[in-house]
Motif scaffolding. Structure first.
Motif, PDB file in Angstrom:
ATOM      1  N   ALA A  21      19.843  31.167 -33.982  1.00 50.20           N
ATOM      2  CA  ALA A  21      20.048  32.482 -33.380  1.00 50.20           C
ATOM      3  C   ALA A  21      21.517  32.613 -32.998  1.00 50.20           C
ATOM      4  O   ALA A  21      22.045  31.792 -32.254  1.00 50.20           O
ATOM      5  N   CYS A  22      22.165  33.647 -33.502  1.00 50.75           N
ATOM      6  CA  CYS A  22      23.561  33.900 -33.185  1.00 50.75           C
ATOM      7  C   CYS A  22      23.725  34.145 -31.683  1.00 50.75           C
ATOM      8  O   CYS A  22      22.968  34.907 -31.084  1.00 50.75           O
ATOM      9  N   ALA A  23      24.724  33.492 -31.094  1.00 50.44           N
ATOM     10  CA  ALA A  23      24.948  33.629 -29.657  1.00 50.44           C
ATOM     11  C   ALA A  23      25.461  35.017 -29.289  1.00 50.44           C
ATOM     12  O   ALA A  23      25.313  35.462 -28.158  1.00 50.44           O
ATOM     13  N   ASP A  24      26.088  35.682 -30.250  1.00 46.76           N
ATOM     14  CA  ASP A  24      26.697  36.976 -29.951  1.00 46.76           C
ATOM     15  C   ASP A  24      25.756  38.155 -30.171  1.00 46.76           C
ATOM     16  O   ASP A  24      25.740  39.102 -29.403  1.00 46.76           O
ATOM     17  N   CYS A  25      24.989  38.138 -31.266  1.00 49.89           N
ATOM     18  CA  CYS A  25      24.190  39.324 -31.592  1.00 49.89           C
ATOM     19  C   CYS A  25      22.700  39.018 -31.741  1.00 49.89           C
ATOM     20  O   CYS A  25      21.910  39.901 -32.021  1.00 49.89           O
ATOM     21  N   GLU A  26      22.315  37.744 -31.580  1.00 52.43           N
ATOM     22  CA  GLU A  26      20.910  37.329 -31.625  1.00 52.43           C
ATOM     23  C   GLU A  26      20.273  37.485 -33.003  1.00 52.43           C
ATOM     24  O   GLU A  26      19.063  37.394 -33.145  1.00 52.43           O
ATOM     25  N   ASN A  27      21.111  37.731 -34.007  1.00 51.67           N
ATOM     26  CA  ASN A  27      20.603  37.677 -35.369  1.00 51.67           C
ATOM     27  C   ASN A  27      20.115  36.253 -35.649  1.00 51.67           C
ATOM     28  O   ASN A  27      20.777  35.284 -35.295  1.00 51.67           O
ATOM     29  N   GLU A  28      18.946  36.124 -36.275  1.00 55.48           N
ATOM     30  CA  GLU A  28      18.467  34.797 -36.646  1.00 55.48           C
ATOM     31  C   GLU A  28      18.732  34.577 -38.127  1.00 55.48           C
ATOM     32  O   GLU A  28      18.429  35.432 -38.953  1.00 55.48           O
ATOM     33  N   SER A  40      28.721  31.776 -41.605  1.00 52.23           N
ATOM     34  CA  SER A  40      28.991  32.824 -40.638  1.00 52.23           C
ATOM     35  C   SER A  40      27.783  33.731 -40.475  1.00 52.23           C
ATOM     36  O   SER A  40      27.004  33.914 -41.413  1.00 52.23           O
ATOM     37  N   CYS A  41      27.640  34.306 -39.290  1.00 53.33           N
ATOM     38  CA  CYS A  41      26.586  35.273 -39.045  1.00 53.33           C
ATOM     39  C   CYS A  41      26.742  36.450 -40.002  1.00 53.33           C
ATOM     40  O   CYS A  41      27.838  36.991 -40.151  1.00 53.33           O
ATOM     41  N   ALA A  42      25.630  36.836 -40.638  1.00 54.18           N
ATOM     42  CA  ALA A  42      25.683  37.926 -41.615  1.00 54.18           C
ATOM     43  C   ALA A  42      25.896  39.271 -40.935  1.00 54.18           C
ATOM     44  O   ALA A  42      26.276  40.246 -41.572  1.00 54.18           O
ATOM     45  N   VAL A  43      25.643  39.341 -39.642  1.00 57.23           N
ATOM     46  CA  VAL A  43      25.749  40.607 -38.920  1.00 57.23           C
ATOM     47  C   VAL A  43      27.121  40.779 -38.276  1.00 57.23           C
ATOM     48  O   VAL A  43      27.786  41.790 -38.470  1.00 57.23           O
ATOM     49  N   CYS A  44      27.566  39.787 -37.513  1.00 58.80           N
ATOM     50  CA  CYS A  44      28.796  39.968 -36.742  1.00 58.80           C
ATOM     51  C   CYS A  44      29.920  39.023 -37.155  1.00 58.80           C
ATOM     52  O   CYS A  44      31.045  39.160 -36.693  1.00 58.80           O
ATOM     53  N   GLY A  45      29.620  38.066 -38.017  1.00 59.08           N
ATOM     54  CA  GLY A  45      30.672  37.208 -38.542  1.00 59.08           C
ATOM     55  C   GLY A  45      31.010  35.999 -37.691  1.00 59.08           C
ATOM     56  O   GLY A  45      31.876  35.206 -38.042  1.00 59.08           O
TER      57      GLY A  45
HETATM   58 ZN    ZN Z   1      25.939  37.502 -34.967  1.00 58.71          ZN
END
Ligand code: ZN
Length: 69
Positions: A21-28, A40-45
């Motif tokens: 789970a991304c710490a910044d946007c909670e994208n899993e 990298s997170c696909a949502v926020c990078g």
């Molecule tokens: Zn993210």
């Protein structure tokens, strides 16, 4: 981008996939436990994992471990 574990034919090295789970946007996002490149997170990078030559260093919370079959 497709989500969920990728089905990779012909894998010879045992390993596991981790749902992080991304710490910044909670994208899993599913990350290979021995990732050989930065993930990298696909949502926020935000960087989710960096390679170390063995088990990747993970950033964020590991929600679940998915064993390779
Ligand atoms: Zn993210």
């Amino acid at each position: 981008m497709a989500r969920g574990p990728a089905h990779v034919p012909g894998v010879t090295m045992a390993g596991s996939f981790l749902r992080v789970a991304c710490a910044d946007c909670e994208n899993e996002q599913v990350v290979f436990g021995k990732a050989s490149s930065v993930v990298s997170c696909a949502v926020c990078g935000t960087t989710l994992a960096t390679p170390t030559g063995g088990e990747a260093d993970l950033y964020g919370d590991v929600v679940e471990t998915v064993e390779a079959r």
